[in-house]
Design an enzyme around this catalytic site. Structure first.
Site, mmCIF file in Angstrom:
data_model
loop_
_atom_site.group_PDB
_atom_site.id
_atom_site.type_symbol
_atom_site.label_atom_id
_atom_site.label_comp_id
_atom_site.label_asym_id
_atom_site.label_seq_id
_atom_site.Cartn_x
_atom_site.Cartn_y
_atom_site.Cartn_z
ATOM 1 N N SER A 228 0.820 -1.250 0.060
ATOM 2 C CA SER A 228 0.079 -0.106 0.028
ATOM 3 C C SER A 228 0.886 1.369 0.011
ATOM 4 O O SER A 228 1.772 1.436 -1.111
ATOM 5 C CB SER A 228 -0.948 -0.065 1.062
ATOM 6 N N ASP A 454 -8.572 -4.851 -6.043
ATOM 7 C CA ASP A 454 -8.229 -3.663 -5.099
ATOM 8 C C ASP A 454 -8.991 -2.425 -4.912
ATOM 9 O O ASP A 454 -8.930 -1.556 -5.912
ATOM 10 C CB ASP A 454 -6.494 -3.475 -5.232
ATOM 11 N N HIS A 484 -7.533 -5.962 -0.937
ATOM 12 C CA HIS A 484 -6.349 -4.924 -0.939
ATOM 13 C C HIS A 484 -5.090 -5.947 -0.570
ATOM 14 O O HIS A 484 -4.579 -6.230 0.533
ATOM 15 C CB HIS A 484 -6.233 -4.025 0.143
#
Length: 515
Positions: A228, A454, A484
């Site tokens: 991320s 995602d 995610h």
């Protein structure tokens, strides 16, 4: 109201970047302060997490009975004055399990946010990386401003409860004024409580911290696993120190070419797409879907619930009520992982009957609130890092002009993410750049893994990151899945590709697709 960064690259929660004075030239030099580069880390058993880290108990022993070890790394508070005051960065590690003769070095993790504590996250998911531990010391850290690392502090628990209960999608002038006043109050509290740290929490600062960390850990190269926002941090590191990059993997990839506004708009589309996937999954099961008769019916009923909550909140976790804002953040949190979809179904089913507890628990996870009412500094750090990195300052008039496009991108999340852009109003530190520079000519291959489903870091960002890193550097791998990130999906194709690169140096063919 969660910062859009908590959602955009977690943001949770995600965001952008560079200090202009540092962009003038890349550097492969060792740490400017030789004394800091020669420091010895004092590894000890880990204490219980601090309040800013989220509280709780010390990490459980590793499967072989060994304890996790923690230490503190000294770094300059101001990298422009490397011989000035220092701060301590909290580190955690698990020693390599496969013997010294097979050990490659340290593998440093950043799990995102910005604002997430790596010291608490790594042991929570340590078993997922057991195979990588056969040849690496697994290492993570609280970046500056986070957890035990000179944490940014803003409002207290009671104030944060009120902050996250507010109406984050104002419908009239009075609600808009109240939202902006609440944002200003929050930002003023950050300045009052953390003024010394606010100019020094940029992603470029964290990247320089990582290069010092590399040296002190005794590694010639930085082996890295970024997730991320951690992909953004990794890209900035590669830009600043291309010849110090070792084997690196970016998973759940932030698009480094976007402004904060473009990132929020892209994420609105991503969460709407994920919501559609959730709805299709619910109605496709053999048993009846308890929250709708068709995918469109599921989405329509959720939209109606949120409209109803705007004027009539329902019971949440006493004494708090489930508001429209809390419900929206709870739904977004559940879309981060397909493993949470059953909880989302349960939470929605209960909410339709007037019980908002499950959705509120999901919302609390997003905002870093424990069941005892204490908050970690996740939100404070997220806002501080994002506002230091991001040059744009979006006011209410700008948001109102952009609302139609955000609503088209996502009827459910569009307004929520659009109004989240006002989070840096009157921030006391200027933002650094429109977006980060991650170009890394001369760096070795970096594996860039994108997940087509995602919601928080939409799939398109992986290709943008691979291209921005440069020809021969970014190697794109696609996972056709949900949630995610890709590695933690347990997909064998993804894990074999990542493990093969990190453990054996085998770079998968660019454009590889895993299903």
């Amino acid at each position: 109201m969660p910062s859009p960064s908590l959602l955009r690259a977690t943001a949770v929660t995600v965001s952008a970047l560079l200090l202009a004075s540092l962009l003038a030239g890349c550097s492969d030099d060792t740490a400017e302060d030789e004394d800091l580069a020669r420091q010895q880390l004092d590894w000890k058993d880990c204490p219980a997490p601090s309040r800013a880290q989220g509280g709780g108990t010390p990490p459980s022993p590793l499967p072989n009975g060994e304890e996790w070890q923690c230490a503190t790394l000294k770094v300059p508070r101001d990298w422009d004055d490397p011989e000035g005051d220092t701060i301590g960065l909290a580190l955690i590690r698990a020693r390599a399990s496969g013997g010294e003769d097979r050990r490659i070095g340290s593998l440093i993790f950043n799990f995102g946010g910005p604002g997430g504590s790596g010291v608490t996250t790594l042991p929570a998911f340590g078993n997922d990386y057991a195979h990588l531990r056969t040849r690496y010391d697994l290492v993570s850290f609280d970046p500056r401003g986070v957890g035990r690392s000179a944490p940014v502090l803003c409002e207290d628990d009671q104030q944060l409860d009120a902050f996250f209960q507010q109406d984050a999608t104002p419908d009239d002038a009075a609600e808009r004024t109240e939202l902006l006043e609440n944002v200003r109050d929050f930002n003023e509290a950050c300045e009052k409580n953390s003024a010394k740290m606010l100019p020094h929490v940029l992603t470029t600062d964290a990247a320089r911290d990582m290069d010092l960390m590399r040296q002190v850990l005794g590694d010639d190269e930085l082996h890295y696993f970024g997730i991320s926002y951690g992909t953004e941090l990794g890209g900035v590191y590669a830009h600043l120190f291309p010849r110090n990059v070792g084997r690196a993997v970016f998973d759940a990839v932030v698009d480094p070419t976007q402004t904060p506004e473009q990132g929020s708009l892209g994420q609105a589309r991503g969460f709407q797409r994920a919501l559609g996937n959730f709805a299709e999954n619910c109605v496709s099961k053999a048993e009846d879907c308890p929250i709708g008769d068709s995918a469109q019916d599921v989405e329509d009923r959720i939209a109606q619930l949120l409209r109803d909550l705007d004027s009539r909140p329902i019971d949440g976790i006493f004494p708090r009520e489930l508001t429209q804002t809390a419900a929206t953040s709870g739904i977004a949190q559940a879309l981060y992982s397909q493993e949470f979809w059953d909880y989302l179904t349960e939470g929605l089913d209960q909410a339709y009957d007037g019980d908002g507890q499950v959705l509120m628990l999901l919302s609390d996870t997003m905002t870093g609130r424990r069941t005892n009412g204490e908050y970690s500094n996740l939100t404070a750090a997220n806002v501080a890092i994002s506002c230091a990195d991001d040059r744009p300052r979006y006011d209410a008039a700008h948001v109102e002009r952009r609302l139609p496009e955000f609503r088209r991108a996502s009827p459910l999340f569009g307004e929520y993410l659009a109004w989240g852009m006002v989070g840096c109003v009157d921030w006391p530190v200027p933002g650094a750049a429109e977006h980060p520079d991650v170009s890394a000519p001369g760096a070795p291959p970096i594996l860039v893994v994108g997940n087509t489903g995602d919601p928080a870091t939409p799939y398109e960002g992986a290709r943008k990151m691979a291209r921005a890193l440069g020809q021969g550097v970014g190697v794109e791998l696609t996972y056709e899945g949900q949630g995610h990130g890709a590695y933690d999906s347990k997909n064998k194709c993804v894990q074999d590709a990542v493990n093969g690169y990190l453990l054996d140096g085998k770079v998968p063919a660019a454009g590889t697709v895993c299903r």
